[in-house]
Design a protein around this motif. Structure first.
Motif, PDB file in Angstrom:
ATOM      1  N   ILE A  74       0.814  -1.222   0.000  1.00 48.43           N
ATOM      2  CA  ILE A  74       0.000   0.000   0.000  1.00 48.43           C
ATOM      3  C   ILE A  74       0.855   1.284   0.000  1.00 48.43           C
ATOM      4  CG2 ILE A  74      -0.342   0.001   2.533  1.00 48.43           C
ATOM      5  CD1 ILE A  74      -3.172   1.195   1.971  1.00 48.43           C
ATOM      6  N   ALA A  75       1.980   1.286   0.735  1.00 41.32           N
ATOM      7  CA  ALA A  75       2.679   2.565   0.940  1.00 41.32           C
ATOM      8  C   ALA A  75       3.157   3.240  -0.351  1.00 41.32           C
ATOM      9  CB  ALA A  75       3.821   2.395   1.946  1.00 41.32           C
ATOM     10  N   PRO A  76       3.840   2.504  -1.267  1.00 39.68           N
ATOM     11  CA  PRO A  76       4.280   3.182  -2.504  1.00 39.68           C
ATOM     12  C   PRO A  76       3.100   3.726  -3.318  1.00 39.68           C
ATOM     13  CG  PRO A  76       5.416   1.072  -2.226  1.00 39.68           C
ATOM     14  CD  PRO A  76       4.327   1.112  -1.197  1.00 39.68           C
ATOM     15  N   ILE A  77       2.030   2.952  -3.374  1.00 38.58           N
ATOM     16  CA  ILE A  77       0.846   3.382  -4.131  1.00 38.58           C
ATOM     17  C   ILE A  77       0.221   4.611  -3.464  1.00 38.58           C
ATOM     18  CG2 ILE A  77      -1.488   2.729  -4.872  1.00 38.58           C
ATOM     19  CD1 ILE A  77      -0.418  -0.203  -5.048  1.00 38.58           C
ATOM     20  N   ALA A  78       0.140   4.567  -2.122  1.00 39.95           N
ATOM     21  CA  ALA A  78      -0.429   5.703  -1.382  1.00 39.95           C
ATOM     22  C   ALA A  78       0.392   6.968  -1.624  1.00 39.95           C
ATOM     23  CB  ALA A  78      -0.481   5.377   0.113  1.00 39.95           C
ATOM     24  N   LYS A  79       1.727   6.808  -1.596  1.00 44.57           N
ATOM     25  CA  LYS A  79       2.614   7.970  -1.798  1.00 44.57           C
ATOM     26  C   LYS A  79       2.343   8.605  -3.165  1.00 44.57           C
ATOM     27  CE  LYS A  79       6.891   6.787  -0.507  1.00 44.57           C
ATOM     28  NZ  LYS A  79       8.368   6.540  -0.693  1.00 44.57           N
ATOM     29  N   CYS A  80       2.216   7.775  -4.169  1.00 41.86           N
ATOM     30  CA  CYS A  80       1.990   8.269  -5.536  1.00 41.86           C
ATOM     31  C   CYS A  80       0.609   8.924  -5.661  1.00 41.86           C
ATOM     32  CB  CYS A  80       2.135   7.117  -6.518  1.00 41.86           C
ATOM     33  SG  CYS A  80       1.991   7.635  -8.243  1.00 41.86           S
ATOM     34  N   ILE A  81      -0.419   8.243  -5.175  1.00 45.87           N
ATOM     35  CA  ILE A  81      -1.784   8.794  -5.296  1.00 45.87           C
ATOM     36  C   ILE A  81      -1.900  10.094  -4.501  1.00 45.87           C
ATOM     37  CG2 ILE A  81      -4.221   8.439  -4.674  1.00 45.87           C
ATOM     38  CD1 ILE A  81      -3.895   5.482  -5.383  1.00 45.87           C
ATOM     39  N   GLU A  82      -1.340  10.117  -3.287  1.00 47.19           N
ATOM     40  CA  GLU A  82      -1.470  11.311  -2.442  1.00 47.19           C
ATOM     41  C   GLU A  82      -0.721  12.504  -3.033  1.00 47.19           C
ATOM     42  OE1 GLU A  82      -0.457   9.593   1.344  1.00 47.19           O
ATOM     43  OE2 GLU A  82      -2.520   8.870   1.651  1.00 47.19           O
ATOM     44  N   LYS A  83       0.388  12.228  -3.693  1.00 49.53           N
ATOM     45  CA  LYS A  83       1.113  13.315  -4.379  1.00 49.53           C
ATOM     46  C   LYS A  83       0.224  13.909  -5.467  1.00 49.53           C
ATOM     47  CE  LYS A  83       5.201  14.148  -7.254  1.00 49.53           C
ATOM     48  NZ  LYS A  83       4.781  13.869  -8.640  1.00 49.53           N
ATOM     49  N   LEU A  84      -0.392  13.037  -6.265  1.00 51.35           N
ATOM     50  CA  LEU A  84      -1.278  13.518  -7.346  1.00 51.35           C
ATOM     51  C   LEU A  84      -2.466  14.281  -6.764  1.00 51.35           C
ATOM     52  CD1 LEU A  84      -1.162  10.393  -9.689  1.00 51.35           C
ATOM     53  CD2 LEU A  84      -0.217  12.661 -10.167  1.00 51.35           C
ATOM     54  N   GLN A  85      -3.034  13.738  -5.682  1.00 53.67           N
ATOM     55  CA  GLN A  85      -4.211  14.387  -5.079  1.00 53.67           C
ATOM     56  C   GLN A  85      -3.871  15.742  -4.479  1.00 53.67           C
ATOM     57  OE1 GLN A  85      -5.474  11.147  -2.510  1.00 53.67           O
ATOM     58  NE2 GLN A  85      -7.394  10.945  -3.669  1.00 53.67           N
ATOM     59  N   SER A  86      -2.587  15.948  -4.124  1.00 52.76           N
ATOM     60  CA  SER A  86      -2.194  17.247  -3.563  1.00 52.76           C
ATOM     61  C   SER A  86      -2.127  18.304  -4.667  1.00 52.76           C
ATOM     62  CB  SER A  86      -0.839  17.131  -2.859  1.00 52.76           C
ATOM     63  OG  SER A  86       0.200  17.018  -3.822  1.00 52.76           O
ATOM     64  N   GLU A  87      -2.106  17.848  -5.916  1.00 53.21           N
ATOM     65  CA  GLU A  87      -1.968  18.778  -7.051  1.00 53.21           C
ATOM     66  C   GLU A  87      -3.304  19.139  -7.698  1.00 53.21           C
ATOM     67  OE1 GLU A  87       0.776  16.438  -9.325  1.00 53.21           O
ATOM     68  OE2 GLU A  87       2.484  16.992  -8.080  1.00 53.21           O
ATOM     69  N   ARG A  88      -4.284  18.231  -7.602  1.00 51.08           N
ATOM     70  CA  ARG A  88      -5.608  18.482  -8.215  1.00 51.08           C
ATOM     71  C   ARG A  88      -6.612  17.487  -7.635  1.00 51.08           C
ATOM     72  NH1 ARG A  88      -2.324  16.018 -11.052  1.00 51.08           N
ATOM     73  NH2 ARG A  88      -1.327  17.913 -11.775  1.00 51.08           N
ATOM     74  N   THR A  89      -7.873  17.742  -7.909  1.00 49.04           N
ATOM     75  CA  THR A  89      -8.935  16.851  -7.440  1.00 49.04           C
ATOM     76  C   THR A  89      -9.254  15.825  -8.524  1.00 49.04           C
ATOM     77  OG1 THR A  89      -9.848  18.655  -6.165  1.00 49.04           O
ATOM     78  CG2 THR A  89     -11.305  16.793  -6.569  1.00 49.04           C
ATOM     79  N   TYR A  90      -9.383  14.591  -8.131  1.00 51.50           N
ATOM     80  CA  TYR A  90      -9.695  13.535  -9.106  1.00 51.50           C
ATOM     81  C   TYR A  90     -11.150  13.103  -9.012  1.00 51.50           C
ATOM     82  CZ  TYR A  90      -4.868  13.328 -10.472  1.00 51.50           C
ATOM     83  OH  TYR A  90      -3.640  13.665 -10.981  1.00 51.50           O
ATOM     84  N   ASP A  91     -11.771  12.914 -10.189  1.00 47.55           N
ATOM     85  CA  ASP A  91     -13.167  12.473 -10.255  1.00 47.55           C
ATOM     86  C   ASP A  91     -13.287  10.982  -9.981  1.00 47.55           C
ATOM     87  OD1 ASP A  91     -14.142  15.051 -11.238  1.00 47.55           O
ATOM     88  OD2 ASP A  91     -12.967  14.552 -13.013  1.00 47.55           O
ATOM     89  N   GLU A  92     -12.296  10.222 -10.455  1.00 41.52           N
ATOM     90  CA  GLU A  92     -12.311   8.774 -10.237  1.00 41.52           C
ATOM     91  C   GLU A  92     -10.877   8.288 -10.052  1.00 41.52           C
ATOM     92  OE1 GLU A  92     -14.938   6.912  -9.887  1.00 41.52           O
ATOM     93  OE2 GLU A  92     -16.537   7.658 -11.203  1.00 41.52           O
ATOM     94  N   ILE A  93     -10.719   7.285  -9.179  1.00 37.94           N
ATOM     95  CA  ILE A  93      -9.460   6.551  -9.080  1.00 37.94           C
ATOM     96  C   ILE A  93      -9.807   5.105  -9.400  1.00 37.94           C
ATOM     97  CG2 ILE A  93      -7.490   5.942  -7.638  1.00 37.94           C
ATOM     98  CD1 ILE A  93      -7.969   8.460  -6.024  1.00 37.94           C
ATOM     99  N   ILE A  94      -9.347   4.683 -10.570  1.00 41.53           N
ATOM    100  CA  ILE A  94      -9.786   3.404 -11.132  1.00 41.53           C
ATOM    101  C   ILE A  94      -8.691   2.360 -10.969  1.00 41.53           C
ATOM    102  CG2 ILE A  94     -10.486   2.260 -13.278  1.00 41.53           C
ATOM    103  CD1 ILE A  94     -11.376   5.117 -14.248  1.00 41.53           C
TER     104      ILE A  94
END
Ligand code: 6GU
Length: 225
Positions: A64-84
């Motif tokens: 989970i941690a590497p994936i969380a790090k990547c997703i959270e970085k992206l989410q800090s830059e913009r809002t996502y409508d879906e995470i698929i």
């Protein structure tokens, strides 16, 4: 539309985006696609991203941690409508899902590998799970490319009138009717007369009949919905 793809195999994924309709959409700036190599978010010198599964069993599981790090970085830059999350144990992609996704602004696509991802990734981050059919692929990369193609071609402005998505197979739950081009006769095989008649209402009627007939023969399940 912006698509961020998180993957273990970015190279496997690039080529489909450099050709044909997806290339055109990107050049027209109607779609923007970014690849994120999960390994860059891994632990330690080996950039570890997976581990053995608790309870035993063959196959590695993405942590989970590497994936969380990547997703959270992206989410800090913009809002996502879906995470698929692309995975075979999910509802199958269909045209209705592609249509819905083509109207989104920002989406993340996570592609699985090995035995998949830690369930907590799915519980915490994923808003939609998609399979592309009842068979198993080595990883979700090719499935992600399939999803992106199906979605990107539907973004308004990507297809010209000459290739309108409205007449595609499945757009009305029917398969496409047969099509013909020159010559009107090849080794005794003739193009149906109606298509050469110039009678457009009649041609339309014939196409509808053929579409219905094909669907009944090949995919009767589509007519049940
Ligand atoms: Cl999305 N991933 C994998 N690995 N296999 C699949 C699939 C996805 N859809 C069908 N088979």
């Amino acid at each position: 539309m912006r698509i961020d793809i998180i993957t273990v195999e970015p190279d496997l994924l690039q080529s489909p985006f450099n050709h044909s309709m997806m290339k055109r959409a990107i050049e027209k700036e109607l779609a923007e696609v970014h690849f994120h190599n999960l390994r860059e978010y891994g632990f330690g010198n080996y950039r570890q991203i997976d581990d053995y599964q608790f309870g035993g069993g063959a196959g590695m599981v993405l942590m989970i941690a590497p994936i969380a790090k990547c997703i959270e970085k992206l989410q800090s830059e913009r809002t996502y409508d879906e995470i698929i999350y692309m995975t075979p144990d999910a509802p199958t992609l269909n045209q209705a899902t592609a249509n819905q996704l083509s109207l989104k602004e920002n989406i993340i696509i996570l592609t699985g590998h090995y035995k998949g991802v830690d369930q907590r990734v799915r519980d915490k981050f994923i808003t939609k799970e998609i399979s592309i059919g009842d068979y198993v692929l080595t990883g979700g990369e090719l499935a992600a490319a399939v999803l992106c193609d199906a979605v990107i071609r539907l973004i308004p402005g990507v297809l010209g009138d000459e290739t309108s998505a409205l007449t595609d197979s499945f757009q009305d739950n029917l398969l496409s009717p047969p099509v013909y081009t020159r010559p009107s006769e090849y080794e005794g095989m003739k193009v149906p007369d109606v298509l050469l008649s110039g009678n457009f209402p009649k041609i339309e009627e014939w196409r509808n009949e053929q579409a219905y007939k094909r669907t009944q023969e090949i995919r009767p399940d589509l007519l049940e919905d």
